[in-house]
Design a protein around this motif. Structure first.
Motif, PDB file in Angstrom:
ATOM      1  N   PRO A   1      -7.351   0.506  -1.019  1.00 35.55           N
ATOM      2  CA  PRO A   1      -7.998   1.817  -0.973  1.00 35.55           C
ATOM      3  C   PRO A   1      -9.373   1.756  -1.618  1.00 35.55           C
ATOM      4  O   PRO A   1      -9.608   1.023  -2.555  1.00 35.55           O
ATOM      5  CB  PRO A   1      -7.059   2.712  -1.776  1.00 35.55           C
ATOM      6  CG  PRO A   1      -5.764   1.988  -1.866  1.00 35.55           C
ATOM      7  CD  PRO A   1      -6.082   0.533  -1.708  1.00 35.55           C
ATOM      8  N   ASN A   2     -10.251   2.564  -1.099  1.00 33.61           N
ATOM      9  CA  ASN A   2     -11.612   2.584  -1.595  1.00 33.61           C
ATOM     10  C   ASN A   2     -11.695   3.553  -2.761  1.00 33.61           C
ATOM     11  O   ASN A   2     -12.085   4.689  -2.614  1.00 33.61           O
ATOM     12  CB  ASN A   2     -12.560   2.984  -0.450  1.00 33.61           C
ATOM     13  CG  ASN A   2     -14.002   2.819  -0.840  1.00 33.61           C
ATOM     14  OD1 ASN A   2     -14.317   2.649  -2.002  1.00 33.61           O
ATOM     15  ND2 ASN A   2     -14.867   2.866   0.149  1.00 33.61           N
ATOM     16  N   ASP A   3     -11.287   3.073  -3.942  1.00 31.23           N
ATOM     17  CA  ASP A   3     -11.280   3.910  -5.137  1.00 31.23           C
ATOM     18  C   ASP A   3     -12.564   3.767  -5.944  1.00 31.23           C
ATOM     19  O   ASP A   3     -12.661   4.273  -7.046  1.00 31.23           O
ATOM     20  CB  ASP A   3     -10.105   3.534  -6.044  1.00 31.23           C
ATOM     21  CG  ASP A   3      -8.768   3.859  -5.417  1.00 31.23           C
ATOM     22  OD1 ASP A   3      -8.742   4.724  -4.527  1.00 31.23           O
ATOM     23  OD2 ASP A   3      -7.764   3.247  -5.825  1.00 31.23           O
ATOM     24  N   LEU A   4     -13.527   3.042  -5.421  1.00 30.46           N
ATOM     25  CA  LEU A   4     -14.730   2.771  -6.186  1.00 30.46           C
ATOM     26  C   LEU A   4     -15.865   3.723  -5.857  1.00 30.46           C
ATOM     27  O   LEU A   4     -16.987   3.538  -6.300  1.00 30.46           O
ATOM     28  CB  LEU A   4     -15.178   1.317  -5.954  1.00 30.46           C
ATOM     29  CG  LEU A   4     -14.142   0.266  -6.328  1.00 30.46           C
ATOM     30  CD1 LEU A   4     -14.634  -1.110  -5.975  1.00 30.46           C
ATOM     31  CD2 LEU A   4     -13.801   0.351  -7.807  1.00 30.46           C
ATOM     32  N   GLY A   5     -15.599   4.736  -5.071  1.00 31.40           N
ATOM     33  CA  GLY A   5     -16.607   5.728  -4.772  1.00 31.40           C
ATOM     34  C   GLY A   5     -17.621   5.272  -3.732  1.00 31.40           C
ATOM     35  O   GLY A   5     -18.693   5.853  -3.626  1.00 31.40           O
ATOM     36  N   ASP A   6     -17.318   4.237  -2.967  1.00 31.42           N
ATOM     37  CA  ASP A   6     -18.239   3.777  -1.939  1.00 31.42           C
ATOM     38  C   ASP A   6     -18.323   4.806  -0.823  1.00 31.42           C
ATOM     39  O   ASP A   6     -17.387   5.536  -0.545  1.00 31.42           O
ATOM     40  CB  ASP A   6     -17.767   2.443  -1.340  1.00 31.42           C
ATOM     41  CG  ASP A   6     -17.789   1.318  -2.365  1.00 31.42           C
ATOM     42  OD1 ASP A   6     -18.532   1.430  -3.357  1.00 31.42           O
ATOM     43  OD2 ASP A   6     -17.047   0.339  -2.165  1.00 31.42           O
TER      44      ASP A   6
ATOM     45  N   ALA B   1      -2.307  -3.877   5.463  1.00 35.64           N
ATOM     46  CA  ALA B   1      -1.497  -3.104   4.516  1.00 35.64           C
ATOM     47  C   ALA B   1      -0.339  -3.959   3.990  1.00 35.64           C
ATOM     48  O   ALA B   1      -0.024  -3.916   2.794  1.00 35.64           O
ATOM     49  CB  ALA B   1      -0.966  -1.848   5.191  1.00 35.64           C
ATOM     50  N   GLU B   2       0.263  -4.755   4.862  1.00 37.03           N
ATOM     51  CA  GLU B   2       1.360  -5.614   4.425  1.00 37.03           C
ATOM     52  C   GLU B   2       0.872  -6.707   3.466  1.00 37.03           C
ATOM     53  O   GLU B   2       1.519  -7.012   2.466  1.00 37.03           O
ATOM     54  CB  GLU B   2       2.055  -6.246   5.632  1.00 37.03           C
ATOM     55  CG  GLU B   2       3.269  -7.065   5.247  1.00 37.03           C
ATOM     56  CD  GLU B   2       4.018  -7.628   6.446  1.00 37.03           C
ATOM     57  OE1 GLU B   2       5.199  -7.936   6.260  1.00 37.03           O
ATOM     58  OE2 GLU B   2       3.424  -7.774   7.530  1.00 37.03           O
ATOM     59  N   GLN B   3      -0.301  -7.282   3.751  1.00 39.79           N
ATOM     60  CA  GLN B   3      -0.871  -8.288   2.861  1.00 39.79           C
ATOM     61  C   GLN B   3      -1.192  -7.677   1.492  1.00 39.79           C
ATOM     62  O   GLN B   3      -0.921  -8.275   0.448  1.00 39.79           O
ATOM     63  CB  GLN B   3      -2.133  -8.905   3.459  1.00 39.79           C
ATOM     64  CG  GLN B   3      -1.860  -9.815   4.627  1.00 39.79           C
ATOM     65  CD  GLN B   3      -3.136 -10.208   5.355  1.00 39.79           C
ATOM     66  OE1 GLN B   3      -4.141  -9.486   5.332  1.00 39.79           O
ATOM     67  NE2 GLN B   3      -3.092 -11.350   6.028  1.00 39.79           N
ATOM     68  N   GLU B   4      -1.772  -6.501   1.493  1.00 42.07           N
ATOM     69  CA  GLU B   4      -2.104  -5.834   0.246  1.00 42.07           C
ATOM     70  C   GLU B   4      -0.850  -5.552  -0.573  1.00 42.07           C
ATOM     71  O   GLU B   4      -0.806  -5.822  -1.779  1.00 42.07           O
ATOM     72  CB  GLU B   4      -2.844  -4.533   0.519  1.00 42.07           C
ATOM     73  CG  GLU B   4      -3.233  -3.794  -0.734  1.00 42.07           C
ATOM     74  CD  GLU B   4      -3.950  -2.500  -0.435  1.00 42.07           C
ATOM     75  OE1 GLU B   4      -3.397  -1.448  -0.791  1.00 42.07           O
ATOM     76  OE2 GLU B   4      -5.041  -2.546   0.158  1.00 42.07           O
ATOM     77  N   ALA B   5       0.179  -5.034   0.068  1.00 44.23           N
ATOM     78  CA  ALA B   5       1.428  -4.735  -0.637  1.00 44.23           C
ATOM     79  C   ALA B   5       2.048  -6.017  -1.189  1.00 44.23           C
ATOM     80  O   ALA B   5       2.557  -6.031  -2.315  1.00 44.23           O
ATOM     81  CB  ALA B   5       2.403  -4.022   0.301  1.00 44.23           C
ATOM     82  N   THR B   6       1.990  -7.088  -0.424  1.00 52.32           N
ATOM     83  CA  THR B   6       2.533  -8.372  -0.870  1.00 52.32           C
ATOM     84  C   THR B   6       1.730  -8.924  -2.038  1.00 52.32           C
ATOM     85  O   THR B   6       2.294  -9.443  -3.010  1.00 52.32           O
ATOM     86  CB  THR B   6       2.562  -9.378   0.294  1.00 52.32           C
ATOM     87  OG1 THR B   6       3.350  -8.827   1.362  1.00 52.32           O
ATOM     88  CG2 THR B   6       3.141 -10.714  -0.124  1.00 52.32           C
ATOM     89  N   TRP B   7       0.403  -8.810  -1.967  1.00 53.37           N
ATOM     90  CA  TRP B   7      -0.441  -9.281  -3.065  1.00 53.37           C
ATOM     91  C   TRP B   7      -0.136  -8.518  -4.349  1.00 53.37           C
ATOM     92  O   TRP B   7       0.011  -9.109  -5.413  1.00 53.37           O
ATOM     93  CB  TRP B   7      -1.922  -9.156  -2.704  1.00 53.37           C
ATOM     94  CG  TRP B   7      -2.795  -9.586  -3.836  1.00 53.37           C
ATOM     95  CD1 TRP B   7      -3.590  -8.797  -4.616  1.00 53.37           C
ATOM     96  CD2 TRP B   7      -2.938 -10.911  -4.349  1.00 53.37           C
ATOM     97  NE1 TRP B   7      -4.210  -9.555  -5.587  1.00 53.37           N
ATOM     98  CE2 TRP B   7      -3.830 -10.862  -5.436  1.00 53.37           C
ATOM     99  CE3 TRP B   7      -2.391 -12.149  -3.997  1.00 53.37           C
ATOM    100  CZ2 TRP B   7      -4.192 -11.979  -6.172  1.00 53.37           C
ATOM    101  CZ3 TRP B   7      -2.759 -13.270  -4.733  1.00 53.37           C
ATOM    102  CH2 TRP B   7      -3.652 -13.178  -5.807  1.00 53.37           C
ATOM    103  N   PHE B   8      -0.021  -7.207  -4.265  1.00 47.99           N
ATOM    104  CA  PHE B   8       0.287  -6.418  -5.454  1.00 47.99           C
ATOM    105  C   PHE B   8       1.681  -6.753  -5.990  1.00 47.99           C
ATOM    106  O   PHE B   8       1.891  -6.792  -7.203  1.00 47.99           O
ATOM    107  CB  PHE B   8       0.135  -4.928  -5.194  1.00 47.99           C
ATOM    108  CG  PHE B   8      -1.294  -4.469  -5.154  1.00 47.99           C
ATOM    109  CD1 PHE B   8      -2.200  -4.886  -6.108  1.00 47.99           C
ATOM    110  CD2 PHE B   8      -1.736  -3.622  -4.159  1.00 47.99           C
ATOM    111  CE1 PHE B   8      -3.522  -4.471  -6.080  1.00 47.99           C
ATOM    112  CE2 PHE B   8      -3.065  -3.200  -4.120  1.00 47.99           C
ATOM    113  CZ  PHE B   8      -3.953  -3.625  -5.085  1.00 47.99           C
TER     114      PHE B   8
END
Length: 181
Positions: A2-7, A19-26
């Motif tokens: 998610p773009n939580d950095l205010g870009d 999304a699956e890669q991100e969830a797996t990484w976390f």
């Protein structure tokens, strides 16, 4: 991610993860960070060693003549050479390792496992192995062990192929659950 950095919406996404890669990484990060904490706590409590001490001792115990040039030790455990130098100095002060002129390069320095370091590793290994079994393997479906091993080997090879450290020389036979020293 998610773009939580205010870009702004006009800027390209910072991540190309699905999304699956991100969830797996976390999921991996949650495991790695918590497991590192628990291992460090257990090694400190049971053996007076840090997890970093344990990495160094294991690498030396698993090396020819139980010694490695500092630069090779850094590559083996994936640390910067300066970090290894500082760690070895601290461990030398405690009698766990000794620094000696390199046996292969007159300009280098070797870290050598001492009898005190070997004894510390022997004392720490059973509790460490028990913790690894309890925290990592006991909650894992046994049918996933082979695929997990394969996945980790593939990831490690990718890191070696595209990372900035040189490929370690020699063959790493074990790390933390057995001790031939």
């Amino acid at each position: 991610m998610p773009n939580d950095l205010g870009d702004s919406a006009d800027e390209p996404a910072r991540s190309e993860l699905t999304a699956e890669q991100e969830a797996t990484w976390f999921a991996y990060m949650r495991v790695a960070l918590r497991l590192n904490y628990e291992i460090n706590r257990e090694l400190q409590a049971d053996g007076g060693l840090s997890h970093q001490d344990f990495h160094v001792l294991n690498a030396l115990a698993d090396s020819a003549d139980q010694r490695l040039q500092l630069s090779d030790l850094a590559v083996r455990i994936g640390w910067e050479r300066s970090r290894v130098s500082h760690q070895v100095l601290r461990m030398e002060a405690r009698g766990l390792v000794a620094r000696r002129p390199s046996s292969t390069d007159a300009r280098g320095t070797d870290a050598v496992l001492t009898s005190q370091g070997r004894d510390a590793l022997r004392r720490a290994t059973p509790g460490h192995a028990a913790l690894v079994k309890q925290m990592f393997f006991d909650g894992l479906d046994p049918t996933l062990l082979g695929p997990l091993h394969t996945a980790l080997d593939q990831i490690h090879e990718q890191i070696l192929a595209h990372g900035t450290l040189p490929r370690p020389s020699g063959h790493q036979t074990r790390w933390t659950t057995t001790n031939k020293a």
